[in-house]
Design a protein around this motif. Structure first.
Motif, PDB file in Angstrom:
ATOM      1  N   ASP A 124       0.805  -1.213   0.000  1.00  0.00           N
ATOM      2  CA  ASP A 124       0.000   0.000   0.000  1.00  0.00           C
ATOM      3  C   ASP A 124       0.844   1.271   0.000  1.00  0.00           C
ATOM      4  OD1 ASP A 124      -2.441  -1.356   0.067  1.00  0.00           O
ATOM      5  OD2 ASP A 124      -2.353  -1.570   2.245  1.00  0.00           O
ATOM      6  N   ILE A 125       2.132   1.154   0.301  1.00  0.00           N
ATOM      7  CA  ILE A 125       2.980   2.338   0.434  1.00  0.00           C
ATOM      8  C   ILE A 125       2.992   3.139  -0.874  1.00  0.00           C
ATOM      9  CG2 ILE A 125       5.300   3.169   0.905  1.00  0.00           C
ATOM     10  CD1 ILE A 125       3.853   2.036   3.322  1.00  0.00           C
ATOM     11  N   GLN A 126       3.119   2.454  -1.980  1.00  0.00           N
ATOM     12  CA  GLN A 126       3.157   3.160  -3.257  1.00  0.00           C
ATOM     13  C   GLN A 126       1.823   3.857  -3.546  1.00  0.00           C
ATOM     14  OE1 GLN A 126       5.796   3.753  -5.169  1.00  0.00           O
ATOM     15  NE2 GLN A 126       6.955   2.714  -3.539  1.00  0.00           N
ATOM     16  N   MET A 127       0.715   3.266  -3.061  1.00  0.00           N
ATOM     17  CA  MET A 127      -0.591   3.909  -3.241  1.00  0.00           C
ATOM     18  C   MET A 127      -0.645   5.229  -2.463  1.00  0.00           C
ATOM     19  SD  MET A 127      -4.426   2.405  -2.499  1.00  0.00           S
ATOM     20  CE  MET A 127      -4.138   1.042  -3.627  1.00  0.00           C
ATOM     21  N   ILE A 128      -0.033   5.256  -1.282  1.00  0.00           N
ATOM     22  CA  ILE A 128       0.031   6.504  -0.507  1.00  0.00           C
ATOM     23  C   ILE A 128       0.798   7.561  -1.282  1.00  0.00           C
ATOM     24  CG2 ILE A 128       0.951   7.587   1.578  1.00  0.00           C
ATOM     25  CD1 ILE A 128       0.451   5.019   3.070  1.00  0.00           C
ATOM     26  N   LEU A 129       1.933   7.178  -1.817  1.00  0.00           N
ATOM     27  CA  LEU A 129       2.798   8.135  -2.491  1.00  0.00           C
ATOM     28  C   LEU A 129       2.218   8.611  -3.825  1.00  0.00           C
ATOM     29  CD1 LEU A 129       6.244   6.421  -1.819  1.00  0.00           C
ATOM     30  CD2 LEU A 129       5.101   8.211  -0.486  1.00  0.00           C
ATOM     31  N   LYS A 130       1.328   7.809  -4.420  1.00  0.00           N
ATOM     32  CA  LYS A 130       0.764   8.176  -5.715  1.00  0.00           C
ATOM     33  C   LYS A 130      -0.652   8.741  -5.617  1.00  0.00           C
ATOM     34  CE  LYS A 130       3.426   4.734  -8.320  1.00  0.00           C
ATOM     35  NZ  LYS A 130       3.348   3.534  -9.196  1.00  0.00           N
ATOM     36  N   THR A 131      -1.165   8.813  -4.387  1.00  0.00           N
ATOM     37  CA  THR A 131      -2.546   9.283  -4.254  1.00  0.00           C
ATOM     38  C   THR A 131      -2.677  10.742  -4.679  1.00  0.00           C
ATOM     39  OG1 THR A 131      -4.433   9.361  -2.751  1.00  0.00           O
ATOM     40  CG2 THR A 131      -2.348  10.116  -1.881  1.00  0.00           C
ATOM     41  N   LYS A 132      -3.839  11.084  -5.158  1.00  0.00           N
ATOM     42  CA  LYS A 132      -4.104  12.452  -5.599  1.00  0.00           C
ATOM     43  C   LYS A 132      -4.481  13.319  -4.404  1.00  0.00           C
ATOM     44  CE  LYS A 132      -7.423  15.196  -8.229  1.00  0.00           C
ATOM     45  NZ  LYS A 132      -8.682  15.154  -9.029  1.00  0.00           N
TER      46      LYS A 132
END
Length: 535
Positions: A124-132
């Protein structure tokens, strides 16, 4: 507009309000709500604010139903959706659900939700960093079933323009143990330039299961250097000690002192403890309002007023009010007394020496409103005049309110044997400017007696705790004045003692039996209006 379930279910009801903007549906379950909004799908386009409470459920409501309902409200800017009881099952939100929320409600600016946050996994870490980032969100209130610290980093990244943050963890939930997230935190932090850079208001609630997590929350806030102006800190658990609050105030205020304007601290209302802590207030030059409610602490006025020089309103409930350390060397500048700008004082369920009010009157010359409710005031009376003086001769009240106030001759034994039930309210008929010291004051001696009051027992029941108060007539006031003027002629053997009830009051008709105990005189400079609700 606020509705009940019956009105919501009525056919054609909403056609009467084609431009409805604000809607509170009251208590309503998700199933009938979903049926109603789908049936009247054309009625919700004008809405900008939606509030409702959902009742307890034996099982969790699927988050998909929640989003299905929201699709019928595309123009919403504010949502406030919460259960009737804390024990109600929470929605389970993951990272992607926050994205879905904003896709469903593209105009959203503020939301308040009760949630359980899912575990954040390694992937999920990458989802945090790529979230809008959602820059339009200014206000966020989350009441959480459980959470982990990575969620704070995510929210600070997701909502960079947040002005108000409400962060609660409800009592009765079980928080996850703190794991070893150090590697993942470093990765997330390195991508976030600043946490909550515009945050101005924090509404924080610490439950009994999350007290050890407080530091995680505050560490992130302090890292942001955000201009926090308004702080509400609530302690929602019964097993905390007063020293816990004292320590937190000592740690929090220095970090926020440069910007803080209002401070509200709320303790657990049923706290029963004999330990009274005395929190020290750091220098907060912009703090104008303080409320400390049900915290069982002792506030030293010297420290409070000298540290919070801009203070205008103080509300204190459930504790002890004292003067504090000797300030003879500190309270004068160039031979003139310091002045404090306090204007409103609201004291509820407090204990204080009568000298506290003399101190307030002398140093807070702008005080305009004072409310005393369920206060216990003690002091010593003169053996010659039989009066316990509460001297506020430097204060001109626009409003003075006295509600269930009790007076005693001792702070150690506040019982039926030390109660004083005769009360005189008076004001100066003229006042001159004081000299530089409190001991050398030039005051015109004429005093107007505004009214005499008697505190009595409401019923003929020795175990009943109820008391009332009445204003005595002019004829009765004349008898009282004559009695105390002639007190030096009376012998101690003249004392008569009537039957006293649990709080030390006699029956209303036996008011003269209280004369021998002396009286309290609250003397003010001027009183424009006073209120005694029990009259």
């Amino acid at each position: 507009m606020r509705l009940g379930l019956i009105m919501v279910q009525m056919n054609n009801f909403f056609q009467m309000f084609p431009n409805l903007k604000y809607l509170d549906m009251g208590h309503i379950s998700f199933a009938p709500l979903h049926a109603v909004v789908s049936k009247h799908s054309d009625s919700w386009k004008s809405l900008v604010s939606l509030t409702f409470q959902y009742p307890p459920s034996s099982r969790k409501v699927p988050v998909s139903i929640f989003f299905d309902i929201l699709t019928y409200f595309p123009g919403l800017q504010t949502i406030d959706i919460f259960p009737q009881h804390d024990g109600t099952k929470y929605f389970l939100f993951n990272l992607d659900n926050f994205n879905t929320l904003h896709k469903t409600l593209p105009k959203l600016k503020s939301f308040k939700l009760f949630l359980k946050l899912a575990d954040i996994q390694e992937h999920d870490i990458q989802m945090i960093l790529k979230t809008k980032p959602e820059s339009s969100i200014k206000t966020l209130y989350l009441n959480l079933g459980q959470w982990e610290d990575l969620w704070l980093y995510y929210l600070s990244y997701k909502y960079p323009n947040l002005r108000t943050l409400g962060w609660y963890v409800s009592s009765g939930t079980t928080s996850m143990p703190i794991g070893d997230y150090s590697g993942r935190e470093v990765l997330v932090q390195s991508s976030i330039k600043c946490h909550f850079p515009h945050l101005e208001t924090i509404d924080f609630c610490s439950s009994e299961y999350t007290a050890k997590w407080d530091n995680i929350f505050w560490d992130l806030v302090f890292q942001s250097n955000a201009p926090i102006k308004h702080l509400k800190y609530k302690i929602d658990h019964s097993n905390f000690e007063a020293i816990f609050l004292e320590t937190n105030i000592r740690q929090l205020l220095p970090e926020l002192s440069k910007t803080l304007e209002t401070l509200v601290v709320v303790g657990y209302k049923t706290l029963q403890t004999q330990d009274i802590a005395r929190p020290e207030f750091s220098y907060c030059p912009h703090l104008v309002e303080i409320k400390i409610i049900n915290c069982k602490v002792s506030i030293a006025l010297v420290n409070l007023l000298d540290s919070c020089i801009a203070l205008r309103r103080l509300e204190f409930c459930g504790g002890q009010l004292c003067i504090g350390s000797d300030t003879d060397t500190d309270t004068y500048t160039d031979g003139k007394p310091k002045k404090h700008g306090l204007r409103t004082l609201d004291l509820n369920d407090i204990v204080a020496d009568a000298s506290v009010f003399s101190y307030i009157s002398f140093w807070c010359r702008d005080l305009e409103t004072m409310e005393l409710a369920k206060a216990r005031i003690y002091g010593s009376k003169s053996n010659e005049t039989m009066v316990l003086n509460i001297d506020m001769q430097f204060t001109s009240f626009k409003l003075l309110r006295l509600d269930h106030v009790k007076y005693y001759l001792s702070d150690d034994l506040m019982n039926k044997n030390t109660t004083i039930n005769m009360v005189l309210l008076s004001q100066l008929s003229g006042i001159k400017k004081s000299k530089t010291s409190q001991e050398n004051v030039n005051i015109k001696s004429d005093v107007d007696h505004l009214a005499w009051f008697h505190i009595f027992s409401k019923v003929n029941d020795a175990d009943n705790n109820s008391a009332d108060i009445k204003q005595l007539s002019e004829e009765e006031a004349f008898k009282i004045t004559k009695y105390y003027n002639d007190i030096h002629l009376k012998s101690n053997n003249d004392v008569q003692e009537a039957k006293r009830y649990i709080q030390g009051q006699v029956h209303k008709e036996d008011w003269q039996e209280d004369l021998s105990r002396g009286y309290v005189e609250l003397k003010c400079g001027r009183i424009v209006k006073y209120s005694i609700p029990l009259l």
